[in-house]
Design a protein around this motif. Structure first.
Motif, mmCIF file in Angstrom:
data_model
loop_
_atom_site.group_PDB
_atom_site.id
_atom_site.type_symbol
_atom_site.label_atom_id
_atom_site.label_comp_id
_atom_site.label_asym_id
_atom_site.label_seq_id
_atom_site.Cartn_x
_atom_site.Cartn_y
_atom_site.Cartn_z
ATOM 1 N N GLY A 49 0.872 -1.167 0.000
ATOM 2 C CA GLY A 49 0.000 0.000 0.000
ATOM 3 C C GLY A 49 0.909 1.217 0.000
ATOM 4 N N ASP A 50 0.660 2.169 0.886
ATOM 5 C CA ASP A 50 1.521 3.347 0.964
ATOM 6 C C ASP A 50 2.538 3.265 2.095
ATOM 7 O OD1 ASP A 50 0.616 4.744 -1.255
ATOM 8 O OD2 ASP A 50 -1.055 5.632 -0.157
ATOM 9 N N GLU A 51 2.595 2.125 2.791
ATOM 10 C CA GLU A 51 3.531 1.969 3.901
ATOM 11 C C GLU A 51 4.862 1.407 3.397
ATOM 12 O OE1 GLU A 51 4.086 -0.478 8.084
ATOM 13 O OE2 GLU A 51 2.327 -0.857 6.860
ATOM 14 N N ALA A 52 5.956 2.114 3.713
ATOM 15 C CA ALA A 52 7.294 1.608 3.385
ATOM 16 C C ALA A 52 7.602 0.469 4.346
ATOM 17 C CB ALA A 52 8.329 2.713 3.512
ATOM 18 N N ILE A 53 7.847 -0.718 3.791
ATOM 19 C CA ILE A 53 8.044 -1.906 4.623
ATOM 20 C C ILE A 53 9.426 -2.528 4.457
ATOM 21 C CG2 ILE A 53 5.600 -2.473 4.767
ATOM 22 C CD1 ILE A 53 6.259 -4.626 2.545
ATOM 23 N N GLY A 54 10.203 -2.020 3.517
ATOM 24 C CA GLY A 54 11.528 -2.595 3.302
ATOM 25 C C GLY A 54 12.385 -1.689 2.451
ATOM 26 N N ALA A 55 13.684 -1.959 2.494
ATOM 27 C CA ALA A 55 14.635 -1.144 1.739
ATOM 28 C C ALA A 55 15.853 -1.973 1.369
ATOM 29 C CB ALA A 55 15.074 0.053 2.574
ATOM 30 N N ILE A 56 16.550 -1.506 0.344
ATOM 31 C CA ILE A 56 17.835 -2.069 -0.054
ATOM 32 C C ILE A 56 18.592 -0.987 -0.816
ATOM 33 C CG2 ILE A 56 17.090 -3.017 -2.278
ATOM 34 C CD1 ILE A 56 18.808 -5.540 -1.535
ATOM 35 N N GLY A 57 19.898 -1.034 -0.721
ATOM 36 C CA GLY A 57 20.728 -0.065 -1.422
ATOM 37 C C GLY A 57 21.712 -0.740 -2.351
ATOM 38 N N VAL A 58 22.137 -0.002 -3.379
ATOM 39 C CA VAL A 58 23.154 -0.448 -4.317
ATOM 40 C C VAL A 58 24.193 0.662 -4.411
ATOM 41 C CG1 VAL A 58 23.654 -1.094 -6.716
ATOM 42 C CG2 VAL A 58 21.483 -1.784 -5.651
ATOM 43 N N GLU A 59 25.433 0.326 -4.098
ATOM 44 C CA GLU A 59 26.540 1.277 -4.228
ATOM 45 C C GLU A 59 27.448 0.785 -5.348
ATOM 46 O OE1 GLU A 59 28.277 1.518 -0.285
ATOM 47 O OE2 GLU A 59 26.720 2.905 0.378
ATOM 48 N N PRO A 60 27.351 1.401 -6.544
ATOM 49 C CA PRO A 60 28.117 0.927 -7.694
ATOM 50 C C PRO A 60 29.512 1.548 -7.780
ATOM 51 C CG PRO A 60 26.623 2.653 -8.384
ATOM 52 C CD PRO A 60 26.405 2.450 -6.905
#
Length: 163
Positions: A49-60
């Motif tokens: 929905g509109d709730e942020a439930i997870g994250a991930i990052g990429v550092e190239p």
């Protein structure tokens, strides 16, 4: 607030530059947030929905990228969201020219190995990604680095059509 309205009950993963929201989510999970504002980094948020439930990052960095800050809120774990975030990060890394993905982990090694990652010697990761923020963070903290395990995944064939 999400940039666009999401449908209730639908999982959506999208790139974000909302560093404040990202930092709040990562802080809630006790994740390292040093360096998340690095302009070359790509961060993805998972929304239910509109709730942020997870994250991930990429550092190239040239032909390699570091996956960092994989986090899913506890109530949504074990539902495939982490794997979906890794898949999205893998695509993001590939589109930025990465042929190799690396990551640090202390507790999630088995999860990443199920996704195809293999343990590698720490110097391999450090040499491949010498200037990305999370590597610099750990280089400045050798005691913390000593607790981490390095993982690698070859993504050089991603996107190729085999005949």
């Amino acid at each position: 607030m999400a940039l666009r309205k999401h449908r209730e009950g639908e999982l959506v993963i999208e790139q974000t530059r909302d560093i404040a929201r990202l930092r709040t989510l990562l802080d809630s999970g006790g994740m390292i947030t040093a360096g998340i504002e690095w302009p070359a980094a790509c961060y993805l948020l998972a929304f239910y929905g509109d709730e942020a439930i997870g994250a991930i990052g990429v550092e190239p960095q040239i032909d390699a990228a570091l996956i960092r800050s994989l986090y899913v809120i506890e109530s949504m774990r074990r539902s495939g969201i982490g794997a979906a975030l890794v898949a999205a990060a893998r695509k993001a890394a590939h589109t930025r020219g990465a042929r190799h993905l690396y990551l640090f982990s202390t507790e999630a090694g088995q999860f990443f190995m199920r996704l195809g990652f293999e343990r590698v010697a720490m110097p391999q990761l450090l040499d491949a990604l010498s200037c990305v923020p999370e590597v610099e963070y750990y280089r400045a903290r050798p005691d913390e680095l000593a607790r981490e395990i390095a993982f690698h995944l070859d993504i050089s064939r991603d996107g190729l059509i085999e005949r």
